[in-house]
Design an enzyme around this catalytic site. Structure first.
Site, PDB file in Angstrom:
ATOM      1  N   ALA A 118      10.394  48.331  15.416  1.00 33.20           N
ATOM      2  CA  ALA A 118      11.115  48.127  14.184  1.00 33.20           C
ATOM      3  C   ALA A 118      12.184  48.836  13.897  1.00 33.20           C
ATOM      4  O   ALA A 118      12.390  49.758  15.036  1.00 33.20           O
ATOM      5  CB  ALA A 118      10.066  48.130  12.814  1.00 33.20           C
ATOM      6  N   ASN A 119      12.755  48.851  12.898  1.00 34.10           N
ATOM      7  CA  ASN A 119      13.879  49.840  12.444  1.00 34.10           C
ATOM      8  C   ASN A 119      13.943  49.942  10.994  1.00 34.10           C
ATOM      9  O   ASN A 119      13.359  49.632  10.495  1.00 34.10           O
ATOM     10  CB  ASN A 119      15.388  49.141  12.936  1.00 34.10           C
ATOM     11  CG  ASN A 119      15.676  48.295  12.499  1.00 34.10           C
ATOM     12  OD1 ASN A 119      15.861  47.949  11.154  1.00 34.10           O
ATOM     13  ND2 ASN A 119      15.758  46.898  12.892  1.00 34.10           N
ATOM     14  N   ARG A 120      14.695  50.931  10.703  1.00 30.43           N
ATOM     15  CA  ARG A 120      14.796  51.612   9.255  1.00 30.43           C
ATOM     16  C   ARG A 120      15.318  50.638   8.141  1.00 30.43           C
ATOM     17  O   ARG A 120      15.243  51.021   7.141  1.00 30.43           O
ATOM     18  CB  ARG A 120      15.265  52.909   9.113  1.00 30.43           C
ATOM     19  CG  ARG A 120      14.288  53.838  10.036  1.00 30.43           C
ATOM     20  CD  ARG A 120      15.192  55.376   9.880  1.00 30.43           C
ATOM     21  NE  ARG A 120      14.554  56.318  10.780  1.00 30.43           N
ATOM     22  CZ  ARG A 120      13.476  56.942  11.004  1.00 30.43           C
ATOM     23  NH1 ARG A 120      12.750  56.786  10.048  1.00 30.43           N
ATOM     24  NH2 ARG A 120      13.113  57.659  11.845  1.00 30.43           N
TER      25      ARG A 120
END
Ligand code: C5P
Length: 415
Positions: free
Chosen positions: A222-224
């Site tokens: 995932a990413n932020r």
């Protein structure tokens, strides 16, 4: 501050619409939902509006004058005969930019539809050329009565905006249609009615959030990205009259008047975006799409005791570049560039490589900027216009600037 003076409204609330300098007469009628009008008034004042409260006599059975006066910009008025002036009924309607009735009882709808001026509120409604929004709230049987429904149809035909009630728990403890619309939906209706309608009826597609690429049955890459900037863009576009679809990976509250499509992976986002983009006037790719995903996804959870897995990655499709290759004439394609170095050069290269009309570049390494924050600071780059820099501000203001730029591009391409 005295109990009857308005709350501090030194500036519009963060991340919401701005009603700065607009005069809104809020009429409160005598239904149990009258207490919810207080929250709506507070939000309008927070957004910069000058809110003039008017109550019917029956409303006083449900909320106190002091409460409403304290949260609005002026003391509440209830009667045609409160003031020395013999013409308050025309003054209020003439000075208003908008009249909002919340809640609107069956009696108020009937009187307004029938052109009866029996009190200050109905006088004001008849003696105005300002737009009017009514938010009905009543018991299901009353709401569904043909007399009430006919009045609603008649008012709509005359251009009155009717914010339909929700289905939900009612004052009697039972459930059904007739519950006052949420404050979010009411404030969004105000924004749609008062704001610039420079995106009216345009089909706008916005993506938001970070994609999640599965490794196995439970783990993801995932990413932020929080999705907040994409949601602010969708809300602002809807407020300006666009028909908005938001394709999102995150669980934030869907902005009013926005259709939501939930996705998780880059592949799902690609399918959703491509089917909608074919007929869209504006596509804004604010999502942080993964660039790589695991080549093989384990069906079951990988076991810890088997040791660290070798995860082989493959590139995801570049959705935006694909859209740039098949862009229909007149469509405006907007990309985002989240960078940690060489911001402008990298963004400029993406603008040209992906055949975009606008790119929103943000330095995600800077304080308060980009992922997860409520604030952002961006540069707007276009192929044939000077760069615009917007300093640190709330994401709704950034959305406003991005959409101003979209409107400017449309104007240029049509002249
Ligand atoms: O090339 P880069 O990933 O930095 O470009 C960012 C822009 O491209 C964003 O607007 C993002 O939504 C979009 N993008 C995409 N598909 C990808 C990667 C990024 O549409 N696979």
């Amino acid at each position: 501050m005295s109990a009857l003076s308005g709350p501090d409204s030194s500036g519009p609330a963060l991340d919401g619409p701005s009603f700065s300098g607009r005069v809104i007469v809020v009429g409160v009628t005598g239904g149990i939902a009258a207490y919810k009008a207080v929250e709506v008034c507070r939000r309008l004042v927070d957004a910069g509006a000058h809110v003039v409260p008017v109550m019917t006599q029956d409303a006083e059975h449900f909320i106190g004058r002091t409460t409403l006066s304290a949260l609005c910009s002026e003391p509440v008025q209830t009667s045609l005969w409160d003031e020395d002036s013999p013409i308050p009924h025309t003054q209020l309607g003439q000075s208003a930019d908008l009249i909002l009735v919340v809640p609107a009882t069956a009696r108020l709808l009937g009187a307004y539809a029938g052109g009866l001026s029996t009190d200050l509120l109905t006088n004001t409604l008849l003696a105005t050329r300002a737009p009017v929004i009514v938010c009905p709230a009543m018991h299901t049987e009353m709401w569904e009565h043909p007399a009430v429904q006919d009045n609603v149809v008649l008012l709509r035909r005359r251009g009155v905006v009717v914010v339909d009630p929700d289905v939900g728990r009612l004052a009697g403890g039972d459930s059904g249609a007739g519950r006052l619309a949420s404050p979010e939906r009411i404030v969004a209706a105000v924004a749609r009615t008062l704001g610039p309608r420079d995106l009216a009826d345009l089909i706008v597609v916005v993506t938001a959030g970070g994609t999640r690429e599965p490794i196995d049955a439970v783990r993801v890459i995932a990413n932020r990205s929080s999705g907040k900037q994409g949601y602010a863009l969708a809300a602002e576009a809807a407020a300006r009259g666009a028909v908005v679809t938001l394709i999102s990976t995150v669980e934030l509250a869907t902005p009013p008047f926005v259709a939501l499509v939930k996705v998780e992976t880059a592949a799902q986002m690609q399918t959703a975006v491509e089917s909608l983009a074919a007929v869209a006037d504006v596509v804004i790719m604010a999502a942080a799409v993964a660039d790589f995903r695991p080549k093989a996804v384990a069906v079951n959870k990988l076991k810890k005791h088997d040791g660290p897995p070798d995860i082989i990655l493959e590139p995801t499709p570049d959705i935006l570049a694909g859209l740039g290759m098949v862009k229909p004439t007149g469509q405006i394609l907007v990309g985002f560039a989240a960078e940690t170095d060489d911001l402008v050069d990298n963004a400029e290269a993406k603008l040209r490589r992906k055949n975009l009309d606008l790119i929103v570049a943000n330095d995600v390494g800077a304080a308060g900027v980009g992922f997860q924050h409520d604030t952002n600071a961006v540069c707007l780059l276009r192929p044939d216009a000077p760069m615009v820099t917007i300093g640190l501000t709330d994401k709704r203001s950034i959305a406003r600037a991005v959409l101003d730029s979209v409107v400017d591009i449309r104007r240029g391409s049509r002249s």
